[in-house]
Design a protein around this motif. Structure first.
Motif, mmCIF file in Angstrom:
data_model
loop_
_atom_site.group_PDB
_atom_site.id
_atom_site.type_symbol
_atom_site.label_atom_id
_atom_site.label_comp_id
_atom_site.label_asym_id
_atom_site.label_seq_id
_atom_site.Cartn_x
_atom_site.Cartn_y
_atom_site.Cartn_z
ATOM 1 N N VAL A 189 0.841 -1.199 0.000
ATOM 2 C CA VAL A 189 0.000 0.000 0.000
ATOM 3 C C VAL A 189 0.875 1.248 0.000
ATOM 4 C CG1 VAL A 189 -1.695 1.294 1.365
ATOM 5 C CG2 VAL A 189 -1.930 -1.180 1.080
ATOM 6 N N ASP A 190 0.546 2.190 -0.875
ATOM 7 C CA ASP A 190 1.303 3.439 -0.980
ATOM 8 C C ASP A 190 0.814 4.493 -0.001
ATOM 9 O OD1 ASP A 190 3.080 2.795 -3.228
ATOM 10 O OD2 ASP A 190 1.205 2.621 -4.344
ATOM 11 N N GLU A 191 -0.486 4.572 0.175
ATOM 12 C CA GLU A 191 -1.079 5.532 1.105
ATOM 13 C C GLU A 191 -2.568 5.268 1.220
ATOM 14 O OE1 GLU A 191 -1.843 9.668 -0.399
ATOM 15 O OE2 GLU A 191 -0.351 9.054 -1.863
ATOM 16 N N THR A 192 -3.243 6.070 2.020
ATOM 17 C CA THR A 192 -4.691 5.943 2.167
ATOM 18 C C THR A 192 -5.382 7.096 1.453
ATOM 19 O OG1 THR A 192 -4.718 7.133 4.272
ATOM 20 C CG2 THR A 192 -4.491 4.729 4.374
ATOM 21 N N ALA A 193 -6.669 6.923 1.223
ATOM 22 C CA ALA A 193 -7.498 7.966 0.606
ATOM 23 C C ALA A 193 -8.836 7.994 1.318
ATOM 24 C CB ALA A 193 -7.690 7.692 -0.880
ATOM 25 N N GLU A 194 -9.598 9.039 1.047
ATOM 26 C CA GLU A 194 -10.922 9.193 1.648
ATOM 27 C C GLU A 194 -11.954 9.303 0.541
ATOM 28 O OE1 GLU A 194 -13.210 12.596 4.234
ATOM 29 O OE2 GLU A 194 -11.143 12.113 4.768
ATOM 30 N N PHE A 208 -12.389 9.631 -4.840
ATOM 31 C CA PHE A 208 -11.435 9.559 -3.735
ATOM 32 C C PHE A 208 -10.494 10.761 -3.754
ATOM 33 C CE2 PHE A 208 -12.607 5.318 -5.053
ATOM 34 C CZ PHE A 208 -12.873 4.666 -3.861
ATOM 35 N N MET A 209 -10.052 11.144 -2.559
ATOM 36 C CA MET A 209 -9.024 12.179 -2.423
ATOM 37 C C MET A 209 -7.889 11.612 -1.594
ATOM 38 S SD MET A 209 -9.185 16.024 -0.777
ATOM 39 C CE MET A 209 -10.168 16.640 -2.125
ATOM 40 N N TYR A 210 -6.660 11.808 -2.079
ATOM 41 C CA TYR A 210 -5.485 11.387 -1.333
ATOM 42 C C TYR A 210 -4.586 12.583 -1.115
ATOM 43 C CZ TYR A 210 -3.540 10.898 -6.088
ATOM 44 O OH TYR A 210 -3.154 11.113 -7.390
ATOM 45 N N SER A 211 -3.502 12.418 -0.389
ATOM 46 C CA SER A 211 -2.649 13.527 0.037
ATOM 47 C C SER A 211 -2.162 14.372 -1.138
ATOM 48 C CB SER A 211 -1.438 12.983 0.801
ATOM 49 O OG SER A 211 -0.500 14.014 1.036
ATOM 50 N N ASP A 212 -2.268 15.680 -1.000
ATOM 51 C CA ASP A 212 -1.744 16.567 -2.046
ATOM 52 C C ASP A 212 -0.224 16.661 -1.990
ATOM 53 O OD1 ASP A 212 -1.504 18.050 0.273
ATOM 54 O OD2 ASP A 212 -2.615 19.780 -0.462
ATOM 55 N N LYS A 213 0.370 16.056 -0.971
ATOM 56 C CA LYS A 213 1.831 16.008 -0.869
ATOM 57 C C LYS A 213 2.393 14.749 -1.519
ATOM 58 C CE LYS A 213 2.103 18.676 3.400
ATOM 59 N NZ LYS A 213 0.710 18.981 3.599
ATOM 60 N N THR A 252 -19.236 -6.251 -8.516
ATOM 61 C CA THR A 252 -18.138 -5.835 -7.637
ATOM 62 C C THR A 252 -18.687 -5.173 -6.381
ATOM 63 O OG1 THR A 252 -16.710 -5.539 -9.559
ATOM 64 C CG2 THR A 252 -16.003 -4.476 -7.509
ATOM 65 N N LEU A 253 -19.723 -4.378 -6.536
ATOM 66 C CA LEU A 253 -20.345 -3.714 -5.382
ATOM 67 C C LEU A 253 -20.829 -4.747 -4.373
ATOM 68 C CD1 LEU A 253 -21.198 -0.824 -4.380
ATOM 69 C CD2 LEU A 253 -23.444 -1.344 -5.323
ATOM 70 N N GLU A 254 -21.444 -5.810 -4.842
ATOM 71 C CA GLU A 254 -22.038 -6.813 -3.959
ATOM 72 C C GLU A 254 -21.002 -7.740 -3.329
ATOM 73 O OE1 GLU A 254 -24.683 -8.683 -1.670
ATOM 74 O OE2 GLU A 254 -25.052 -6.873 -2.841
ATOM 75 N N ASN A 255 -19.876 -7.991 -4.015
ATOM 76 C CA ASN A 255 -18.941 -9.017 -3.576
ATOM 77 C C ASN A 255 -17.645 -8.484 -2.978
ATOM 78 O OD1 ASN A 255 -20.141 -11.772 -4.367
ATOM 79 N ND2 ASN A 255 -20.540 -10.453 -6.131
ATOM 80 N N THR A 256 -17.584 -7.187 -2.717
ATOM 81 C CA THR A 256 -16.417 -6.578 -2.066
ATOM 82 C C THR A 256 -16.904 -5.628 -0.984
ATOM 83 O OG1 THR A 256 -16.289 -4.656 -3.537
ATOM 84 C CG2 THR A 256 -15.130 -6.665 -4.257
ATOM 85 N N LEU A 257 -15.957 -4.959 -0.342
ATOM 86 C CA LEU A 257 -16.319 -3.997 0.700
ATOM 87 C C LEU A 257 -16.999 -2.746 0.170
ATOM 88 C CD1 LEU A 257 -13.235 -4.109 3.094
ATOM 89 C CD2 LEU A 257 -15.467 -5.178 3.371
ATOM 90 N N PHE A 258 -17.011 -2.543 -1.134
ATOM 91 C CA PHE A 258 -17.620 -1.334 -1.690
ATOM 92 C C PHE A 258 -19.069 -1.170 -1.223
ATOM 93 C CE2 PHE A 258 -13.952 -1.006 -4.380
ATOM 94 C CZ PHE A 258 -13.834 0.363 -4.596
ATOM 95 N N LYS A 259 -19.761 -2.266 -0.975
ATOM 96 C CA LYS A 259 -21.160 -2.171 -0.526
ATOM 97 C C LYS A 259 -21.269 -1.545 0.870
ATOM 98 C CE LYS A 259 -21.130 -6.920 1.111
ATOM 99 N NZ LYS A 259 -21.356 -8.273 0.635
ATOM 100 N N THR A 260 -20.155 -1.485 1.612
ATOM 101 C CA THR A 260 -20.182 -0.935 2.974
ATOM 102 C C THR A 260 -19.669 0.506 3.052
ATOM 103 O OG1 THR A 260 -17.939 -1.662 3.566
ATOM 104 C CG2 THR A 260 -19.732 -3.257 3.867
ATOM 105 N N TYR A 261 -19.143 1.021 1.940
ATOM 106 C CA TYR A 261 -18.489 2.335 1.976
ATOM 107 C C TYR A 261 -19.488 3.483 2.049
ATOM 108 C CZ TYR A 261 -14.168 -0.014 0.463
ATOM 109 O OH TYR A 261 -13.066 -0.816 0.366
ATOM 110 N N ASN A 262 -19.077 4.528 2.764
ATOM 111 C CA ASN A 262 -19.845 5.758 2.894
ATOM 112 C C ASN A 262 -18.917 6.936 2.643
ATOM 113 O OD1 ASN A 262 -22.378 4.585 3.963
ATOM 114 N ND2 ASN A 262 -21.061 3.987 5.664
ATOM 115 N N LEU A 263 -19.486 8.133 2.558
ATOM 116 C CA LEU A 263 -18.657 9.326 2.469
ATOM 117 C C LEU A 263 -17.744 9.369 3.687
ATOM 118 C CD1 LEU A 263 -21.175 12.086 1.299
ATOM 119 C CD2 LEU A 263 -19.425 10.925 -0.060
#
Length: 196
Positions: free
Chosen positions: A101-106, A121-126, A162-173
């Motif tokens: 993993v390179d970094e996290t995003a929101e 998604f937004m990740y670090s501007d640095k 993919t939405l149904e079979n991965t964590l994407f179904k649990t994601y929120n803002l």
């Protein structure tokens, strides 16, 4: 080496701490096929199997891994995307994924569009990492294609399967995810920086 094609979901049954390390005990349907020293990607984080007990296996994350991933936010009972290492005689259905993993995003936007769900998604501007339209990105271990690339932002379109079979179904803002940028793109970016 992985492909970013999630095999199954696992459940974190127990978390223990050993100094700065975190031990994760994962229940999965393929635990009986694992061996000690095998690599398994957990939300895109490559971790080594160090113990097996029934349908639960143990992996250990070191501080460096915890610092650049979402592991520090995981709790007992959480569900994670799982993928075993790629067999060399198989098709590469996703893209080349290292499990580093390179970094996290929101997640900053979720939108339904014509039968697909778009996640932005937004990740670090640095960060020195970049995405390109139609390029590859790994989000929590899922190989995806970038549909909109901006400065430290990008979007992906998720099909219903993919939405149904991965964590994407649990994601929120605001959900935080692990990112692994395309390995070829990382080498090109590094070479461009060296050439300056």
């Amino acid at each position: 080496m992985f492909t970013g094609i999630v095999e199954t979901l696992g459940v974190i049954k127990k978390i223990t701490h050993d100094k700065t390390n975190v031990n994760l005990y994962i229940q999965s349907v393929f635990t009986h096929e694992l061996k000690i020293d095998q690599s398994v990607a957990h939300n895109g984080v490559c971790l080594t199997v160090v113990a097996i007990d029934g349908d639960i296996y143990k992996v250990t994350a070191i501080k460096e891994t915890i610092d650049v991933t979402t592991i520090g936010f995981w709790n007992e009972g959480d569900v994670v995307n799982l993928e075993r290492g790629m067999p060399m005689n198989a098709r590469l259905d996703g893209h080349i994924v290292q499990g580093h993993v390179d970094e996290t995003a929101e997640i900053i936007k979720i939108e339904e569009v014509g039968g697909s769900t778009y996640f932005s998604f937004m990740y670090s501007d640095k960060a020195k990492h970049v995405t390109i339209d139609k390029g590859s990105i790994t989000v929590d271990g899922t190989s995806l294609t970038v549909v909109n690339s901006g400065v430290n932002t990008f979007s992906v379109a998720i099909i219903p399967y993919t939405l149904e079979n991965t964590l994407f179904k649990t994601y929120n803002l605001g959900t935080k995810v692990n990112l692994e940028f395309d390995v070829i793109g990382k080498y090109v970016t590094k070479l461009m920086q060296i050439g300056k």
